[in-house]
Scaffold this motif. Structure first.
Motif, PDB file in Angstrom:
ATOM      1  N   THR A  90       0.831  -1.205   0.000  1.00 18.94           N
ATOM      2  CA  THR A  90       0.000   0.000   0.000  1.00 18.94           C
ATOM      3  C   THR A  90       0.865   1.253   0.000  1.00 18.94           C
ATOM      4  O   THR A  90       1.736   1.420   0.858  1.00 18.94           O
ATOM      5  CB  THR A  90      -0.918   0.004   1.231  1.00 18.94           C
ATOM      6  OG1 THR A  90      -1.848  -1.084   1.120  1.00 18.94           O
ATOM      7  CG2 THR A  90      -1.696   1.312   1.342  1.00 18.94           C
ATOM      8  N   VAL A  92       1.445   5.297  -2.489  1.00 17.09           N
ATOM      9  CA  VAL A  92       1.280   6.045  -3.732  1.00 17.09           C
ATOM     10  C   VAL A  92       2.455   5.678  -4.627  1.00 17.09           C
ATOM     11  O   VAL A  92       3.609   5.750  -4.191  1.00 17.09           O
ATOM     12  CB  VAL A  92       1.229   7.555  -3.485  1.00 17.09           C
ATOM     13  CG1 VAL A  92       1.089   8.298  -4.818  1.00 17.09           C
ATOM     14  CG2 VAL A  92       0.074   7.905  -2.561  1.00 17.09           C
ATOM     15  N   GLN A 110      -2.685   5.955  -6.258  1.00 19.19           N
ATOM     16  CA  GLN A 110      -2.802   5.282  -4.968  1.00 19.19           C
ATOM     17  C   GLN A 110      -3.106   3.804  -5.171  1.00 19.19           C
ATOM     18  O   GLN A 110      -4.035   3.439  -5.913  1.00 19.19           O
ATOM     19  CB  GLN A 110      -3.918   5.911  -4.136  1.00 19.19           C
ATOM     20  CG  GLN A 110      -4.193   5.210  -2.820  1.00 19.19           C
ATOM     21  CD  GLN A 110      -3.098   5.414  -1.807  1.00 19.19           C
ATOM     22  OE1 GLN A 110      -2.648   6.540  -1.586  1.00 19.19           O
ATOM     23  NE2 GLN A 110      -2.665   4.324  -1.169  1.00 19.19           N
ATOM     24  N   THR A 112      -3.997   0.561  -2.727  1.00 19.91           N
ATOM     25  CA  THR A 112      -4.350   0.136  -1.386  1.00 19.91           C
ATOM     26  C   THR A 112      -4.658  -1.351  -1.405  1.00 19.91           C
ATOM     27  O   THR A 112      -5.508  -1.798  -2.190  1.00 19.91           O
ATOM     28  CB  THR A 112      -5.563   0.914  -0.857  1.00 19.91           C
ATOM     29  OG1 THR A 112      -5.281   2.311  -0.883  1.00 19.91           O
ATOM     30  CG2 THR A 112      -5.885   0.491   0.577  1.00 19.91           C
TER      31      THR A 112
END
Length: 115
Positions: A90, A92, A110, A112
């Motif tokens: 996780t 950026v 991003q 996640t």
């Protein structure tokens, strides 16, 4: 120089994502391209690199065997295929070039990974 990342999102652990980076404003085929990432509260870290012609790649130990960097010089694009994703992936994700001793970055995408 403009770098625009895309392809991020929310995925479960063990899943896959493919990131893309569209480049413009420079002769893409002449430059090594990199992917970096930055997790919350951590420094930006190197993920993968690909040579200008695509024949040479290298990876951070943490992603080796799971991530694959590639490029299409006809489309001025670099990609990051991410498999077997883990929560610790996780972050950026940014694509990057170094040109005349200057680093250029995109806005990031991003990623996640839920457990």
């Amino acid at each position: 120089v403009q770098l625009v990342e895309s392809g991020g999102g929310l995925v479960q652990a063990g899943g896959s994502l493919r990131l893309s980076c569209a480049a413009s404003g420079f002769t893409f085929s002449r430059y090594t391209m990199n992917w970096y990432r930055q997790a919350p509260g951590k420094e930006r870290e190197f993920v993968a690199v690909i040579s200008s012609g695509g024949g040479s790649t290298n990876y951070a130990d943490s992603v080796k065997g799971r991530f694959t960097i590639s490029r299409d010089n006809a489309k001025n694009s670099v990609y990051l295929q991410m498999n077997s994703l883990k929560p610790e992936d996780t972050a950026v994700y940014y694509c990057n070039i170094r040109r005349a001793a200057t680093d250029y970055w995109g806005q990031g995408t991003q990623v996640t990974v839920s457990s």
